[in-house]
Design a protein around this motif. Structure first.
Motif, mmCIF file in Angstrom:
data_model
loop_
_atom_site.group_PDB
_atom_site.id
_atom_site.type_symbol
_atom_site.label_atom_id
_atom_site.label_comp_id
_atom_site.label_asym_id
_atom_site.label_seq_id
_atom_site.Cartn_x
_atom_site.Cartn_y
_atom_site.Cartn_z
ATOM 1 N N GLU A 133 0.819 -1.214 0.000
ATOM 2 C CA GLU A 133 0.000 0.000 0.000
ATOM 3 C C GLU A 133 0.846 1.255 0.000
ATOM 4 O OE1 GLU A 133 -3.055 0.201 2.882
ATOM 5 O OE2 GLU A 133 -3.925 -1.734 2.355
ATOM 6 N N THR A 134 2.020 1.178 0.623
ATOM 7 C CA THR A 134 2.901 2.339 0.697
ATOM 8 C C THR A 134 4.275 1.952 0.162
ATOM 9 O OG1 THR A 134 3.754 1.833 2.906
ATOM 10 C CG2 THR A 134 1.693 3.112 2.777
ATOM 11 N N GLU A 135 5.084 2.958 -0.107
ATOM 12 C CA GLU A 135 6.459 2.695 -0.544
ATOM 13 C C GLU A 135 7.215 1.940 0.539
ATOM 14 O OE1 GLU A 135 10.219 5.488 -0.849
ATOM 15 O OE2 GLU A 135 8.875 5.843 -2.546
ATOM 16 N N ARG A 136 6.956 2.273 1.797
ATOM 17 C CA ARG A 136 7.629 1.579 2.902
ATOM 18 C C ARG A 136 7.304 0.092 2.888
ATOM 19 N NH1 ARG A 136 7.177 3.335 9.296
ATOM 20 N NH2 ARG A 136 8.552 1.706 10.119
ATOM 21 N N ASP A 137 6.047 -0.247 2.633
ATOM 22 C CA ASP A 137 5.642 -1.660 2.551
ATOM 23 C C ASP A 137 6.345 -2.358 1.394
ATOM 24 O OD1 ASP A 137 3.900 -1.328 4.692
ATOM 25 O OD2 ASP A 137 2.160 -0.940 3.412
ATOM 26 N N ARG A 138 6.433 -1.672 0.254
ATOM 27 C CA ARG A 138 7.086 -2.274 -0.917
ATOM 28 C C ARG A 138 8.577 -2.480 -0.675
ATOM 29 N NH1 ARG A 138 3.781 1.521 -3.482
ATOM 30 N NH2 ARG A 138 5.567 2.851 -4.020
ATOM 31 N N VAL A 139 9.210 -1.513 -0.023
ATOM 32 C CA VAL A 139 10.647 -1.646 0.264
ATOM 33 C C VAL A 139 10.890 -2.813 1.216
ATOM 34 C CG1 VAL A 139 12.611 -0.541 1.406
ATOM 35 C CG2 VAL A 139 11.235 0.748 -0.241
ATOM 36 N N ALA A 140 10.041 -2.942 2.242
ATOM 37 C CA ALA A 140 10.191 -4.059 3.186
ATOM 38 C C ALA A 140 10.018 -5.392 2.465
ATOM 39 C CB ALA A 140 9.167 -3.928 4.312
ATOM 40 N N ALA A 141 9.042 -5.464 1.568
ATOM 41 C CA ALA A 141 8.823 -6.696 0.801
ATOM 42 C C ALA A 141 10.004 -6.969 -0.125
ATOM 43 C CB ALA A 141 7.525 -6.588 0.004
ATOM 44 N N ALA A 142 10.565 -5.914 -0.714
ATOM 45 C CA ALA A 142 11.722 -6.076 -1.607
ATOM 46 C C ALA A 142 12.919 -6.615 -0.841
ATOM 47 C CB ALA A 142 12.064 -4.740 -2.267
ATOM 48 N N ARG A 143 13.115 -6.146 0.375
ATOM 49 C CA ARG A 143 14.243 -6.631 1.177
ATOM 50 C C ARG A 143 14.059 -8.102 1.541
ATOM 51 N NH1 ARG A 143 14.669 -1.120 4.885
ATOM 52 N NH2 ARG A 143 15.834 0.084 3.326
ATOM 53 N N ARG A 144 12.847 -8.471 1.856
ATOM 54 C CA ARG A 144 12.569 -9.889 2.156
ATOM 55 C C ARG A 144 12.788 -10.742 0.905
ATOM 56 N NH1 ARG A 144 12.990 -14.160 5.252
ATOM 57 N NH2 ARG A 144 11.222 -15.601 5.104
ATOM 58 N N PHE A 145 12.312 -10.267 -0.220
ATOM 59 C CA PHE A 145 12.485 -11.002 -1.465
ATOM 60 C C PHE A 145 13.973 -11.132 -1.816
ATOM 61 C CE2 PHE A 145 12.184 -10.939 -6.303
ATOM 62 C CZ PHE A 145 11.909 -12.303 -6.391
ATOM 63 N N SER A 146 14.739 -10.083 -1.532
ATOM 64 C CA SER A 146 16.189 -10.140 -1.764
ATOM 65 C C SER A 146 16.821 -11.270 -0.972
ATOM 66 C CB SER A 146 16.850 -8.817 -1.361
ATOM 67 O OG SER A 146 16.439 -7.764 -2.185
ATOM 68 N N GLN A 147 16.443 -11.381 0.310
ATOM 69 C CA GLN A 147 17.040 -12.418 1.149
ATOM 70 C C GLN A 147 16.653 -13.812 0.663
ATOM 71 O OE1 GLN A 147 19.341 -11.909 3.698
ATOM 72 N NE2 GLN A 147 19.548 -14.090 3.256
ATOM 73 N N LEU A 148 15.405 -13.983 0.294
ATOM 74 C CA LEU A 148 14.969 -15.285 -0.224
ATOM 75 C C LEU A 148 15.709 -15.622 -1.522
ATOM 76 C CD1 LEU A 148 11.108 -14.973 0.368
ATOM 77 C CD2 LEU A 148 12.718 -16.387 1.657
ATOM 78 N N THR A 149 15.887 -14.623 -2.359
ATOM 79 C CA THR A 149 16.595 -14.836 -3.620
ATOM 80 C C THR A 149 18.047 -15.221 -3.381
ATOM 81 O OG1 THR A 149 15.170 -13.264 -4.776
ATOM 82 C CG2 THR A 149 17.306 -13.731 -5.781
ATOM 83 N N LEU A 150 18.703 -14.503 -2.490
ATOM 84 C CA LEU A 150 20.110 -14.793 -2.194
ATOM 85 C C LEU A 150 20.268 -16.187 -1.606
ATOM 86 C CD1 LEU A 150 21.096 -11.286 -0.815
ATOM 87 C CD2 LEU A 150 21.911 -12.334 -2.930
ATOM 88 N N ASP A 151 19.323 -16.595 -0.769
ATOM 89 C CA ASP A 151 19.356 -17.959 -0.239
ATOM 90 C C ASP A 151 19.248 -18.978 -1.366
ATOM 91 O OD1 ASP A 151 19.602 -17.019 2.324
ATOM 92 O OD2 ASP A 151 17.496 -17.288 2.857
ATOM 93 N N ALA A 152 18.404 -18.693 -2.346
ATOM 94 C CA ALA A 152 18.218 -19.617 -3.470
ATOM 95 C C ALA A 152 19.445 -19.667 -4.382
ATOM 96 C CB ALA A 152 16.994 -19.202 -4.280
ATOM 97 N N LEU A 153 20.218 -18.599 -4.418
ATOM 98 C CA LEU A 153 21.384 -18.539 -5.295
ATOM 99 C C LEU A 153 22.639 -19.142 -4.669
ATOM 100 C CD1 LEU A 153 21.103 -14.967 -6.858
ATOM 101 C CD2 LEU A 153 20.272 -17.142 -7.757
ATOM 102 N N ARG A 154 22.567 -19.423 -3.373
ATOM 103 C CA ARG A 154 23.737 -19.979 -2.687
ATOM 104 C C ARG A 154 24.061 -21.359 -3.245
ATOM 105 N NH1 ARG A 154 21.772 -20.400 2.171
ATOM 106 N NH2 ARG A 154 22.201 -18.256 2.763
ATOM 107 N N ALA A 155 25.325 -21.613 -3.442
ATOM 108 C CA ALA A 155 25.747 -22.923 -3.933
ATOM 109 C C ALA A 155 25.410 -24.005 -2.922
ATOM 110 C CB ALA A 155 27.246 -22.929 -4.220
#
Length: 197
Positions: free
Chosen positions: A166-188
């Motif tokens: 709903e807000t930019e703050r919500d989107r940024v928080a979701a983006a940071r969570r998505f970043s962590q999930l993505t990085l976990d998936a990219l780990r060898a």
């Protein structure tokens, strides 16, 4: 007469800045699906005035995102300059996804395969070459999955465009969570859980 010409030029500059400001604001909130008519209305000018300054929609998009392209290039250069390429991949993903959460239209424009000016196409191709170098270096470190490709990274950024809030703050928080999930998936496979820290 000179004063009148100067005034006309000044008015044209003001109109141009109003249109670019409106385009940045609407593209940032809603992405590239915003119409030129909506941008003109938001800038309080007619569509004819908009087309006098920007004869094509692509010219308007590229002008609106000129600063963002510079920021994106700086992120990629900073990522490549880090001593540990894994840290470069982390910085790239985190900053790009957060950047996208704050400005929905830019990443959409940056990864689009559509028609662009020769200058923009050249900048995009140079960015893609740099990203390929970064991916290659990160894979060689042994901490990144060996099958990662440039297309995979673009897929991550494309998926980030779907982040809602709903807000930019919500989107940024979701983006940071998505970043962590993505990085976990990219780990060898076999890497320790804190290998991105």
């Amino acid at each position: 007469m000179r004063q009148k010409v100067a005034q006309l030029r000044s008015d044209a500059r003001v109109n141009r800045e109003q249109m670019l400001h409106a385009a940045r604001e609407l593209f940032s909130r809603h992405g590239l699906e915003v119409t030129t008519r909506q941008i003109a209305r938001h800038a309080n000018v007619g569509t004819a005035t908009l087309y006098r300054h920007f004869p094509s929609r692509q010219e308007l998009v590229e002008a609106a995102f000129a600063d963002e392209h510079d920021i994106c290039e700086a992120i990629v250069r900073q990522a490549l300059a880090l001593e540990n390429p894994r840290d470069g991949i982390r910085l790239l993903i985190e900053h790009t996804l957060e950047f996208n959460a704050r400005n929905r239209g830019f990443v959409e424009s940056a990864i689009a395969q559509g028609k662009t000016s020769p200058r923009s196409a050249g900048r995009r191709n140079e960015l893609l070459r740099t990203l390929t170098t970064l991916i290659t270096q990160a894979r060689r470190s042994g901490r990144l999955r060996a099958d990662l490709t440039l297309d995979d990274l673009i897929l991550v950024f494309s998926a980030g465009r779907g982040i809602e809030g709903e807000t930019e703050r919500d989107r940024v928080a979701a983006a940071r969570r998505f970043s962590q999930l993505t990085l976990d998936a990219l780990r060898a496979s076999g890497s320790v859980p804190d290998s991105w820290v």
